[in-house]
Design a protein around this motif. Structure first.
Motif, PDB file in Angstrom:
ATOM      1  N   LYS A   1      14.091  -1.861   6.869  1.00 40.14           N
ATOM      2  CA  LYS A   1      15.209  -1.725   7.813  1.00 40.14           C
ATOM      3  C   LYS A   1      16.028  -3.007   7.805  1.00 40.14           C
ATOM      4  O   LYS A   1      15.492  -4.110   7.791  1.00 40.14           O
ATOM      5  N   SER A   2      17.322  -2.835   7.838  1.00 40.82           N
ATOM      6  CA  SER A   2      18.241  -3.964   7.882  1.00 40.82           C
ATOM      7  C   SER A   2      18.134  -4.685   9.220  1.00 40.82           C
ATOM      8  O   SER A   2      17.911  -4.053  10.265  1.00 40.82           O
ATOM      9  N   LEU A   3      18.323  -5.980   9.183  1.00 39.15           N
ATOM     10  CA  LEU A   3      18.341  -6.757  10.420  1.00 39.15           C
ATOM     11  C   LEU A   3      19.623  -6.512  11.203  1.00 39.15           C
ATOM     12  O   LEU A   3      19.706  -6.787  12.385  1.00 39.15           O
ATOM     13  N   PHE A   4      20.637  -5.992  10.507  1.00 41.80           N
ATOM     14  CA  PHE A   4      21.937  -5.754  11.119  1.00 41.80           C
ATOM     15  C   PHE A   4      22.274  -4.279  11.017  1.00 41.80           C
ATOM     16  O   PHE A   4      22.305  -3.709   9.948  1.00 41.80           O
ATOM     17  N   GLY A   5      22.516  -3.653  12.112  1.00 41.64           N
ATOM     18  CA  GLY A   5      22.896  -2.250  12.105  1.00 41.64           C
ATOM     19  C   GLY A   5      21.700  -1.332  11.918  1.00 41.64           C
ATOM     20  O   GLY A   5      20.551  -1.730  12.059  1.00 41.64           O
ATOM     21  N   ASP A   6      21.997  -0.086  11.591  1.00 42.42           N
ATOM     22  CA  ASP A   6      20.962   0.938  11.474  1.00 42.42           C
ATOM     23  C   ASP A   6      20.633   1.291  10.029  1.00 42.42           C
ATOM     24  O   ASP A   6      20.058   2.340   9.758  1.00 42.42           O
ATOM     25  N   ARG A   7      20.997   0.454   9.100  1.00 40.02           N
ATOM     26  CA  ARG A   7      20.777   0.754   7.684  1.00 40.02           C
ATOM     27  C   ARG A   7      19.333   0.479   7.283  1.00 40.02           C
ATOM     28  O   ARG A   7      18.652  -0.347   7.865  1.00 40.02           O
ATOM     29  N   SER A   8      18.895   1.177   6.249  1.00 44.47           N
ATOM     30  CA  SER A   8      17.600   0.889   5.656  1.00 44.47           C
ATOM     31  C   SER A   8      17.744   0.938   4.137  1.00 44.47           C
ATOM     32  O   SER A   8      18.683   1.553   3.611  1.00 44.47           O
ATOM     33  N   PHE A   9      16.843   0.298   3.456  1.00 43.98           N
ATOM     34  CA  PHE A   9      16.903   0.184   2.006  1.00 43.98           C
ATOM     35  C   PHE A   9      15.584   0.646   1.415  1.00 43.98           C
ATOM     36  O   PHE A   9      14.516   0.358   1.946  1.00 43.98           O
ATOM     37  N   MET A  10      15.665   1.346   0.302  1.00 40.13           N
ATOM     38  CA  MET A  10      14.476   1.830  -0.363  1.00 40.13           C
ATOM     39  C   MET A  10      14.071   0.844  -1.467  1.00 40.13           C
ATOM     40  O   MET A  10      14.894   0.490  -2.309  1.00 40.13           O
ATOM     41  N   VAL A  11      12.826   0.410  -1.440  1.00 33.71           N
ATOM     42  CA  VAL A  11      12.271  -0.456  -2.479  1.00 33.71           C
ATOM     43  C   VAL A  11      11.352   0.417  -3.324  1.00 33.71           C
ATOM     44  O   VAL A  11      10.427   1.039  -2.806  1.00 33.71           O
ATOM     45  N   THR A  12      11.621   0.476  -4.635  1.00 35.49           N
ATOM     46  CA  THR A  12      10.839   1.323  -5.535  1.00 35.49           C
ATOM     47  C   THR A  12      10.041   0.483  -6.526  1.00 35.49           C
ATOM     48  O   THR A  12      10.353  -0.683  -6.754  1.00 35.49           O
ATOM     49  N   LYS A  13       9.036   1.104  -7.118  1.00 37.75           N
ATOM     50  CA  LYS A  13       8.251   0.437  -8.160  1.00 37.75           C
ATOM     51  C   LYS A  13       9.155   0.023  -9.323  1.00 37.75           C
ATOM     52  O   LYS A  13       9.024  -1.078  -9.861  1.00 37.75           O
ATOM     53  N   ASP A  14      10.052   0.920  -9.720  1.00 37.11           N
ATOM     54  CA  ASP A  14      10.955   0.632 -10.844  1.00 37.11           C
ATOM     55  C   ASP A  14      11.806  -0.606 -10.574  1.00 37.11           C
ATOM     56  O   ASP A  14      12.011  -1.440 -11.455  1.00 37.11           O
ATOM     57  N   ARG A  15      12.309  -0.708  -9.346  1.00 32.00           N
ATOM     58  CA  ARG A  15      13.161  -1.850  -8.994  1.00 32.00           C
ATOM     59  C   ARG A  15      12.376  -3.161  -9.035  1.00 32.00           C
ATOM     60  O   ARG A  15      12.858  -4.191  -9.496  1.00 32.00           O
ATOM     61  N   ILE A  16      11.141  -3.124  -8.571  1.00 31.77           N
ATOM     62  CA  ILE A  16      10.304  -4.327  -8.591  1.00 31.77           C
ATOM     63  C   ILE A  16       9.970  -4.707 -10.036  1.00 31.77           C
ATOM     64  O   ILE A  16      10.021  -5.883 -10.407  1.00 31.77           O
ATOM     65  N   GLU A  17       9.678  -3.709 -10.864  1.00 32.07           N
ATOM     66  CA  GLU A  17       9.373  -3.995 -12.272  1.00 32.07           C
ATOM     67  C   GLU A  17      10.598  -4.569 -12.988  1.00 32.07           C
ATOM     68  O   GLU A  17      10.475  -5.490 -13.797  1.00 32.07           O
TER      69      GLU A  17
ATOM     70  N   GLU B   1       0.831  -1.207   0.000  1.00 32.66           N
ATOM     71  CA  GLU B   1       0.000   0.000   0.000  1.00 32.66           C
ATOM     72  C   GLU B   1       0.866   1.258   0.000  1.00 32.66           C
ATOM     73  O   GLU B   1       0.574   2.226  -0.702  1.00 32.66           O
ATOM     74  N   GLU B   2       1.933   1.231   0.774  1.00 32.28           N
ATOM     75  CA  GLU B   2       2.861   2.365   0.805  1.00 32.28           C
ATOM     76  C   GLU B   2       3.509   2.564  -0.562  1.00 32.28           C
ATOM     77  O   GLU B   2       3.681   3.694  -1.025  1.00 32.28           O
ATOM     78  N   LEU B   3       3.847   1.474  -1.211  1.00 31.87           N
ATOM     79  CA  LEU B   3       4.423   1.521  -2.559  1.00 31.87           C
ATOM     80  C   LEU B   3       3.448   2.178  -3.531  1.00 31.87           C
ATOM     81  O   LEU B   3       3.843   3.019  -4.346  1.00 31.87           O
ATOM     82  N   LYS B   4       2.169   1.833  -3.445  1.00 35.59           N
ATOM     83  CA  LYS B   4       1.150   2.441  -4.307  1.00 35.59           C
ATOM     84  C   LYS B   4       0.993   3.930  -4.015  1.00 35.59           C
ATOM     85  O   LYS B   4       0.871   4.741  -4.931  1.00 35.59           O
ATOM     86  N   ARG B   5       0.998   4.300  -2.740  1.00 40.41           N
ATOM     87  CA  ARG B   5       0.791   5.693  -2.333  1.00 40.41           C
ATOM     88  C   ARG B   5       1.940   6.609  -2.733  1.00 40.41           C
ATOM     89  O   ARG B   5       1.726   7.674  -3.287  1.00 40.41           O
ATOM     90  N   GLN B   6       3.170   6.183  -2.396  1.00 42.81           N
ATOM     91  CA  GLN B   6       4.291   7.114  -2.592  1.00 42.81           C
ATOM     92  C   GLN B   6       5.364   6.615  -3.553  1.00 42.81           C
ATOM     93  O   GLN B   6       6.337   7.317  -3.784  1.00 42.81           O
ATOM     94  N   GLY B   7       5.191   5.416  -4.101  1.00 43.03           N
ATOM     95  CA  GLY B   7       6.133   4.932  -5.109  1.00 43.03           C
ATOM     96  C   GLY B   7       7.344   4.208  -4.539  1.00 43.03           C
ATOM     97  O   GLY B   7       8.203   3.751  -5.281  1.00 43.03           O
TER      98      GLY B   7
END
Length: 127
Positions: free
Chosen positions: A83-99, A72-78
């Motif tokens: 959040k990474s299981l290790f450390g404080d990193r996070s990763f952005m998942v985009t519509k383009d990447r999924i396509e 739903e968040e992907l649909k709303r804002q693209g």
């Protein structure tokens, strides 16, 4: 080239994890890479796939790996953050990447490699 020219080292093996192996596989299936070119250019002949992707995107839509809230968040804002299981990193998942993931077919590249018999060796490790 950087490893050879910048560091003065030979690349004996290229290792890729998950999506990284997709890039390695695309590199290895280039038509100009053969044992002959390896010997001339000191290119790598050995590849390791660590927990890499194999499933055909036709079999499973990558979006199914995410929660309803993330979809739903992907649909709303693209995009949405993971959040990474290790450390404080996070990763952005985009519509383009999924396509892009939907159209990439690892099985096609692996089949192509089996048919070319260019002398390259692959090891896949799942765990």
């Amino acid at each position: 080239n950087f490893v050879k020219s910048g560091l003065g080292c030979k690349v004996g093996c290229i290792i890729g994890h998950s999506q990284g192996f997709s890039a390695v596989l695309q590199y290895a299936t280039r038509s100009d890479l053969t044992i002959e070119s390896d010997l001339e250019n000191d290119c790598c002949k050995y590849f390791v796939n660590l927990a890499g992707r194999y499933s055909d995107p036709d079999e499973e839509d990558p979006i199914n790996k995410f929660s309803i809230e993330q979809r739903e968040e992907l649909k709303r804002q693209g995009y949405f953050q993971i959040k990474s299981l290790f450390g404080d990193r996070s990763f952005m998942v985009t519509k383009d990447r999924i396509e892009a993931r939907k159209v990439y077919k690892t099985s096609v590249y692996l089949t192509k490699l089996k048919q070319t018999d260019n002398g390259m060796k692959f090891l896949t490790l799942h765990g």
